[in-house]
Design a protein around this motif. Structure first.
Motif, PDB file in Angstrom:
ATOM      1  N   ALA A 286       6.467  -1.217   9.993  1.00  0.00           N
ATOM      2  CA  ALA A 286       6.156  -1.853   8.720  1.00  0.00           C
ATOM      3  C   ALA A 286       7.406  -1.912   7.863  1.00  0.00           C
ATOM      4  O   ALA A 286       8.299  -1.068   7.970  1.00  0.00           O
ATOM      5  CB  ALA A 286       5.054  -1.087   7.995  1.00  0.00           C
ATOM      6  N   GLU A 287       7.461  -2.905   7.018  1.00  0.00           N
ATOM      7  CA  GLU A 287       8.541  -3.008   6.039  1.00  0.00           C
ATOM      8  C   GLU A 287       8.014  -3.704   4.799  1.00  0.00           C
ATOM      9  O   GLU A 287       7.105  -4.547   4.873  1.00  0.00           O
ATOM     10  CB  GLU A 287       9.741  -3.769   6.606  1.00  0.00           C
ATOM     11  N   SER A 288       8.567  -3.338   3.650  1.00  0.00           N
ATOM     12  CA  SER A 288       8.157  -3.940   2.385  1.00  0.00           C
ATOM     13  C   SER A 288       9.206  -3.635   1.338  1.00  0.00           C
ATOM     14  O   SER A 288      10.060  -2.761   1.528  1.00  0.00           O
ATOM     15  CB  SER A 288       6.790  -3.406   1.940  1.00  0.00           C
TER      16      SER A 288
ATOM     17  N   ALA B 297       6.766   0.647  -1.573  1.00  0.00           N
ATOM     18  CA  ALA B 297       5.779   1.320  -0.726  1.00  0.00           C
ATOM     19  C   ALA B 297       5.353   2.635  -1.365  1.00  0.00           C
ATOM     20  O   ALA B 297       6.104   3.252  -2.132  1.00  0.00           O
ATOM     21  CB  ALA B 297       6.343   1.580   0.670  1.00  0.00           C
TER      22      ALA B 297
ATOM     23  N   LEU C 205       1.715  -0.866   1.287  1.00  0.00           N
ATOM     24  CA  LEU C 205       2.875  -1.746   1.415  1.00  0.00           C
ATOM     25  C   LEU C 205       2.757  -2.836   0.363  1.00  0.00           C
ATOM     26  O   LEU C 205       1.759  -3.571   0.327  1.00  0.00           O
ATOM     27  CB  LEU C 205       2.922  -2.355   2.815  1.00  0.00           C
TER      28      LEU C 205
ATOM     29  N   ALA D 157       5.323  -7.571   2.244  1.00  0.00           N
ATOM     30  CA  ALA D 157       5.054  -6.551   3.252  1.00  0.00           C
ATOM     31  C   ALA D 157       4.768  -7.193   4.606  1.00  0.00           C
ATOM     32  O   ALA D 157       4.132  -8.241   4.689  1.00  0.00           O
ATOM     33  CB  ALA D 157       3.859  -5.697   2.827  1.00  0.00           C
TER      34      ALA D 157
END
Length: 394
Positions: free
Chosen positions: A231-233, A236, A247, A251
């Protein structure tokens, strides 16, 4: 010198005594030869050094109300001539706030100030938050009690029953019960499944058991050494106790099996329950089957692999440009079967067709969609033929 506790005030007469010693030595030998004066001055200097050096003592500093600010044991203490700074060797002690010990500290050497505003420690620094048991290790430490600020920097490593961290610097506040980590951060939760975080700034809330980032953050869920989800955002919030990740802002959650990517501005990922919930617009892309779904809201269950979409749902087969819209849709990810309800519209460009109804089931990839409802069921087959069957017909 025997081990004992010393406050700064106990040494306040040293400068006067030392100055008197020097003046007396100079006055008594004013007529002596230069060599004698040099020897006497050297002897006096050695006496000064001796009077400013102490072995095996404990230093204390109190605030204006008489409450202890810090207490440090040291193998050796050397005071500066003005007694404003004490250099300590192998210090080991406690840092206080409102008369209560909040941190335990150790180091190879350091400096403490008479005004009580700062303590500097260097070399194999260990700072322990007494309440939580969190331990910060680094090359340097600075304590500013009036600012409620503990800084640990240089090869920073942190350990805690829930989390292990490394970063360039940590800035801890006891009153706020949080640690701000900056630099090249890597943090890993210790409970399975493990979550590894990488970023440039996070705030670790000790009592709330939260890790919060207002900067881009990359997270990977690990099963052993294998990455199962990433996951990336831009922002968070990680709840260490509940094992959830919020997220926020651009996101993206990527699953390895099935190869699925989900995007949105508000995704709640529950690692224990293996679910993902979006309370805002969401997009899901199945890369192998080239199917894309968008909706106002969504929920996905990783086991079984089922996704639910609500509000302005659009399902597109990218290869054949088939489009299905509805109020809500259930997607069986393994079989790629969709079930749509409410204001269903299905369109395809080749052969051209548009169908409407309250319900639809089928697969977008091969355009086997059945739209049903009312008294008529309409079936579209890949060769473009249409069958109109009354309700209940076989």
């Amino acid at each position: 010198m025997n081990t004992k506790t010393m406050g700064w005030i106990r040494l306040s007469t040293l400068p006067i005594l030392l100055v008197t010693l020097l003046l007396t030595a100079t006055g008594c030998r004013s007529g002596s030869r230069g060599a004698d004066r040099l020897a006497e001055d050297s002897s006096a200097a050695q006496q000064v050094d001796s009077n400013l050096t102490f072995n095996n003592i404990t230093l204390e500093q109190a605030d204006e109300q008489g409450r202890v600010l810090w207490k440090v044991q040291s193998e050796q203490v050397v005071y500066s001539p003005d007694q404003r700074v004490a250099t300590v060797v192998n210090p080991d002690g406690e840092l206080y706030q409102e008369g209560k010990a909040v941190y335990q500290v150790q180091a190879q050497e350091g400096e403490v100030r008479r005004d009580g505003e700062r303590i500097f420690l260097r070399g194999n620094v260990v700072a322990t938050d007494i309440k939580s048991g969190a331990i910060l290790r680094g090359n340097e430490m600075e304590w500013q009690p009036k600012r409620d600020l503990l800084i640990v920097r240089g090869n920073l490593r942190g350990t805690h029953p829930q989390l292990q961290v490394s970063a360039d610097e940590a800035r801890a506040s006891n009153r706020r019960r949080e640690v701000e980590l900056t630099g090249q951060i890597q943090a890993t939760t210790l409970d399975n499944p493990k979550l590894q975080l990488e970023g440039e700034r996070i705030v670790w809330q000790l009592d709330n058991e939260m890790v919060i980032s207002d900067r881009p953050l990359v997270m990977q869920q690990l099963e052993g050494e294998q990455v199962t989800e990433q996951a990336e955002s831009n922002r968070a919030e990680v709840n260490l106790q509940a094992k959830t990740v919020k997220l926020l802002d651009n996101a993206i959650l990527t699953l390895t099996e099935p190869p699925l990517q989900i995007r949105g501005n508000s995704l709640l990922w529950n690692m224990d329950e293996k679910t993902l919930v979006s309370d805002q617009a969401v997009t899901a892309v199945q890369r192998q089957e080239q199917v894309t779904l968008t909706a106002d809201q969504g929920r996905m269950e990783f086991e079984p692999q089922t996704a639910y979409f609500m509000g302005n749902v659009r399902a597109t087969g990218q290869q054949n440009q088939a489009l299905l819209t509805a109020d809500q849709l259930t997607w069986q990810i393994d079989s790629q079967r969709v079930e749509a309800e409410g204001n269903v519209v299905y369109t395809q460009p080749d052969p051209p067709a548009t169908l409407r109804g309250p319900k639809a089931v089928g697969r977008l990839q091969d355009r086997t969609i059945v739209v049903s409802g009312g008294r008529v069921e309409t079936q579209i087959v890949p060769n473009g033929d249409f069958n109109f069957l009354p309700d209940g017909a076989n």
